[in-house]
Write an enzyme that holds these catalytic residues in place. Structure first.
Site, mmCIF file in Angstrom:
data_model
loop_
_atom_site.group_PDB
_atom_site.id
_atom_site.type_symbol
_atom_site.label_atom_id
_atom_site.label_comp_id
_atom_site.label_asym_id
_atom_site.label_seq_id
_atom_site.Cartn_x
_atom_site.Cartn_y
_atom_site.Cartn_z
ATOM 1 N N ILE A 128 7.427 -7.047 -0.773
ATOM 2 C CA ILE A 128 8.274 -8.058 -1.420
ATOM 3 C C ILE A 128 9.718 -7.995 -0.916
ATOM 4 O O ILE A 128 10.497 -8.902 -1.178
ATOM 5 C CB ILE A 128 8.244 -7.957 -2.967
ATOM 6 C CG1 ILE A 128 8.561 -6.545 -3.439
ATOM 7 C CG2 ILE A 128 6.927 -8.454 -3.525
ATOM 8 C CD1 ILE A 128 8.799 -6.431 -4.935
ATOM 9 N N LEU A 146 0.823 -1.223 0.000
ATOM 10 C CA LEU A 146 0.000 0.000 0.000
ATOM 11 C C LEU A 146 0.859 1.276 0.000
ATOM 12 O O LEU A 146 0.390 2.331 0.414
ATOM 13 C CB LEU A 146 -0.996 0.022 1.167
ATOM 14 C CG LEU A 146 -2.042 -1.102 1.160
ATOM 15 C CD1 LEU A 146 -3.017 -0.936 2.338
ATOM 16 C CD2 LEU A 146 -2.828 -1.131 -0.153
ATOM 17 N N LEU A 180 -0.032 12.087 -18.188
ATOM 18 C CA LEU A 180 -0.734 13.097 -18.986
ATOM 19 C C LEU A 180 -2.256 13.069 -18.787
ATOM 20 O O LEU A 180 -2.856 14.102 -18.463
ATOM 21 C CB LEU A 180 -0.385 12.910 -20.475
ATOM 22 C CG LEU A 180 -1.104 13.886 -21.400
ATOM 23 C CD1 LEU A 180 -0.674 15.317 -21.128
ATOM 24 C CD2 LEU A 180 -0.866 13.520 -22.865
ATOM 25 N N ASN A 239 14.324 -1.911 -4.457
ATOM 26 C CA ASN A 239 12.913 -2.294 -4.427
ATOM 27 C C ASN A 239 12.553 -3.215 -5.601
ATOM 28 O O ASN A 239 11.949 -4.274 -5.410
ATOM 29 C CB ASN A 239 12.043 -1.036 -4.478
ATOM 30 C CG ASN A 239 10.583 -1.370 -4.268
ATOM 31 O OD1 ASN A 239 10.128 -1.506 -3.141
ATOM 32 N ND2 ASN A 239 9.841 -1.558 -5.359
ATOM 33 N N LYS A 273 13.803 -2.891 -14.744
ATOM 34 C CA LYS A 273 12.854 -3.829 -15.357
ATOM 35 C C LYS A 273 13.574 -4.780 -16.315
ATOM 36 O O LYS A 273 13.238 -5.966 -16.408
ATOM 37 C CB LYS A 273 11.760 -3.049 -16.098
ATOM 38 C CG LYS A 273 10.829 -2.259 -15.183
ATOM 39 C CD LYS A 273 9.804 -3.165 -14.524
ATOM 40 C CE LYS A 273 8.812 -2.403 -13.682
ATOM 41 N NZ LYS A 273 7.706 -3.222 -13.181
ATOM 42 N N ASP A 300 12.270 12.137 -22.561
ATOM 43 C CA ASP A 300 11.060 11.852 -23.347
ATOM 44 C C ASP A 300 11.403 11.703 -24.828
ATOM 45 O O ASP A 300 11.754 12.687 -25.480
ATOM 46 C CB ASP A 300 10.062 13.019 -23.230
ATOM 47 C CG ASP A 300 9.068 12.838 -22.101
ATOM 48 O OD1 ASP A 300 8.948 11.719 -21.581
ATOM 49 O OD2 ASP A 300 8.407 13.833 -21.759
ATOM 50 N N THR A 316 7.936 -2.868 -19.202
ATOM 51 C CA THR A 316 7.644 -1.513 -19.668
ATOM 52 C C THR A 316 8.366 -1.195 -20.965
ATOM 53 O O THR A 316 9.456 -1.730 -21.224
ATOM 54 C CB THR A 316 8.096 -0.495 -18.599
ATOM 55 O OG1 THR A 316 8.050 0.821 -19.155
ATOM 56 C CG2 THR A 316 9.530 -0.731 -18.156
ATOM 57 N N TYR A 318 14.918 3.204 -13.772
ATOM 58 C CA TYR A 318 13.639 2.483 -13.762
ATOM 59 C C TYR A 318 13.604 1.446 -14.884
ATOM 60 O O TYR A 318 13.358 0.255 -14.658
ATOM 61 C CB TYR A 318 12.468 3.476 -13.903
ATOM 62 C CG TYR A 318 11.173 2.794 -14.232
ATOM 63 C CD1 TYR A 318 10.585 1.927 -13.315
ATOM 64 C CD2 TYR A 318 10.545 2.992 -15.467
ATOM 65 C CE1 TYR A 318 9.403 1.273 -13.628
ATOM 66 C CE2 TYR A 318 9.368 2.346 -15.776
ATOM 67 C CZ TYR A 318 8.794 1.479 -14.863
ATOM 68 O OH TYR A 318 7.632 0.825 -15.172
HETATM 69 N N1 UDP Z 1 3.110 15.138 -20.634
HETATM 70 C C1 UDP Z 1 2.799 16.487 -20.652
HETATM 71 N N2 UDP Z 1 2.273 17.058 -19.519
HETATM 72 C C2 UDP Z 1 2.035 16.331 -18.369
HETATM 73 C C3 UDP Z 1 2.355 14.952 -18.357
HETATM 74 C C4 UDP Z 1 2.883 14.392 -19.504
HETATM 75 O O1 UDP Z 1 2.997 17.160 -21.660
HETATM 76 O O2 UDP Z 1 1.566 16.909 -17.377
HETATM 77 C C5 UDP Z 1 3.615 14.487 -21.853
HETATM 78 C C6 UDP Z 1 4.954 13.787 -21.676
HETATM 79 O O3 UDP Z 1 6.025 14.683 -21.950
HETATM 80 C C7 UDP Z 1 4.857 12.666 -22.712
HETATM 81 C C8 UDP Z 1 3.372 12.329 -22.745
HETATM 82 O O4 UDP Z 1 2.702 13.475 -22.213
HETATM 83 O O5 UDP Z 1 5.218 13.125 -23.981
HETATM 84 C C9 UDP Z 1 3.002 11.111 -21.908
HETATM 85 O O6 UDP Z 1 3.591 11.259 -20.624
HETATM 86 P P1 UDP Z 1 3.215 10.323 -19.398
HETATM 87 O O7 UDP Z 1 3.959 10.847 -18.210
HETATM 88 O O8 UDP Z 1 1.728 10.207 -19.275
HETATM 89 O O9 UDP Z 1 3.734 8.871 -19.818
HETATM 90 P P2 UDP Z 1 5.199 8.386 -20.289
HETATM 91 O O10 UDP Z 1 5.199 8.495 -21.798
HETATM 92 O O11 UDP Z 1 6.222 9.232 -19.632
HETATM 93 O O12 UDP Z 1 5.217 6.957 -19.842
#
Ligand code: UDP
Length: 324
Positions: A51, A33, A189, A91, A144, A284, A116, A140
């Site tokens: 775990i 949790l 997002l 972790n 994985k 990104d 992932t 991260y």
């Molecule tokens: N993103 C954004 N504003 C936010 C959160 C995410 O513009 O508040 C963009 C981020 O840069 C990426 C996309 O949305 O291009 C998806 O981001 P998210 O964090 O949801 O997932 P990720 O792709 O990092 O696993």
């Protein structure tokens, strides 16, 4: 089947638990949790534990005879992992090793593992399939990938059957509106867009508008969380037929830009969602879209909710219910 779901109180885990219950499987959830929510587990049996605690794991396996394990426990924030890599390796990697050792001692030989798209690092081409090179750019993603390697080794040495599912962007919520995505802090997002639609105190930022994409914002492959759930059940059946370690990419094969997501959310919510452009977020890539061919062919898995408007509509039901 009797299934142990480690991390079943989290966003994806709780949807899988619900899906397994609905399909007649008996589920025990094991979760510390730390980021999950007790109420998300619903009617499934719940054991609070970590775990990292081998004794707790051994006791769990001593008390129940499981046919398979699904493993969702992980720290999962990319940015945080760069700042605190030891915490992530401890972790995620050590915790999983504990779980694998407890499974081995108990003779449980089937595992579905939450992996992932972050294992790939910067994409070398569009439509990433399972043969794409794996060069993670964050601790991260590296944690994985290390676990995937442990699973491959365990297949050879101990006969463990396992499937690693590499999720692209998990999104949406169960259409019941009873469970959904709830992170603190929220970095993803779609939840951030919906919090902005609710007029909550968030300043929505779009990270970068100068990417080489159709509107300058990043393209991602959003896959509905219940489609991920159905893939987990398919993976469990797949292991009945197949020995060894297998990986599958799970996406819907369609990419949407950040602006397309915001526009779809405007349509769904009827709200004028304001945002500001901000600096690119470190790490990104411009485009991340899966090739889902292998999962379609070998597991006969087909995502059902592939339109971004439909995905956001399910997330909106949940957000409206809990945040109002
Ligand atoms: N993103 C954004 N504003 C936010 C959160 C995410 O513009 O508040 C963009 C981020 O840069 C990426 C996309 O949305 O291009 C998806 O981001 P998210 O964090 O949801 O997932 P990720 O792709 O990092 O696993």
């Amino acid at each position: 089947m009797k299934v142990l779901v480690c991390g079943g109180a989290g966003y994806i885990g709780s949807h899988v638990v619900r899906y397994l219950n609905t399909n007649g499987h008996e589920v025990v959830v094991f979760d510390n949790l730390s980021t999950g929510h007790r109420e998300a587990v619903g009617m499934a049996q719940f054991v609070k534990g970590d775990i990292l605690d081998s004794a707790a794991l051994n006791e769990l396996f001593a008390n129940c005879r499981f046919d398979a394990v699904m493993h969702f426990c992980a720290l999962s924030q990319v940015g945080e992992s760069v700042v605190e890599p030891y915490r992530y390796y401890h972790n995620n990697v050590v915790g999983t090793l504990n779980l694998l050792q407890a499974m081995r001692a108990a003779g449980v030989r089937k595992l579905v593992f939450s992996s992932t798209a972050a294992v790939f690092g910067n994409p070398e081409h569009d439509f990433i399939d399972e043969n794409h090179s794996t060069r993670p750019i964050s601790p991260y993603g590296a944690s994985k990938l290390m676990i995937e390697r442990m699973l491959a080794d365990a297949a050879g040495a101990y006969g463990l059957r396992s499937v690693a599912l590499r999720y692209f962007n998990a999104a949406g919520a169960d259409p019941s509106g009873e469970i959904g995505e709830l992170h603190e802090p929220e970095t993803h997002l779609i939840p951030n867009v919906l919090l902005a639609a609710l007029g909550k105190d968030v300043e929505l930022k779009v990270f970068g508008n100068d990417y080489p994409t159709r509107d300058g914002t990043c393209v991602r492959d959003y896959i509905h969380v219940n489609d991920l759930a159905s893939a987990h059940l398919k993976a469990m059946h797949f292991m009945n037929e197949r020995e060894g370690f297998h990986v599958f990419n799970l996406g819907n094969g369609r990419g949407f830009t950040v602006l397309e997501v915001i526009n779809a959310a405007r349509y769904v919510t009827g709200e004028n969602i304001n945002f500001k452009y901000a600096q690119r977020r470190t790490g990104d890539p411009a485009v991340l879209v899966a090739s889902g061919d292998k999962a379609r062919m070998l597991m006969e898995w087909t995502p059902q909710v592939t339109d971004i408007t439909d995905i956001i509509e399910t997330a909106w039901r949940w957000h409206r219910r809990i945040k109002h």
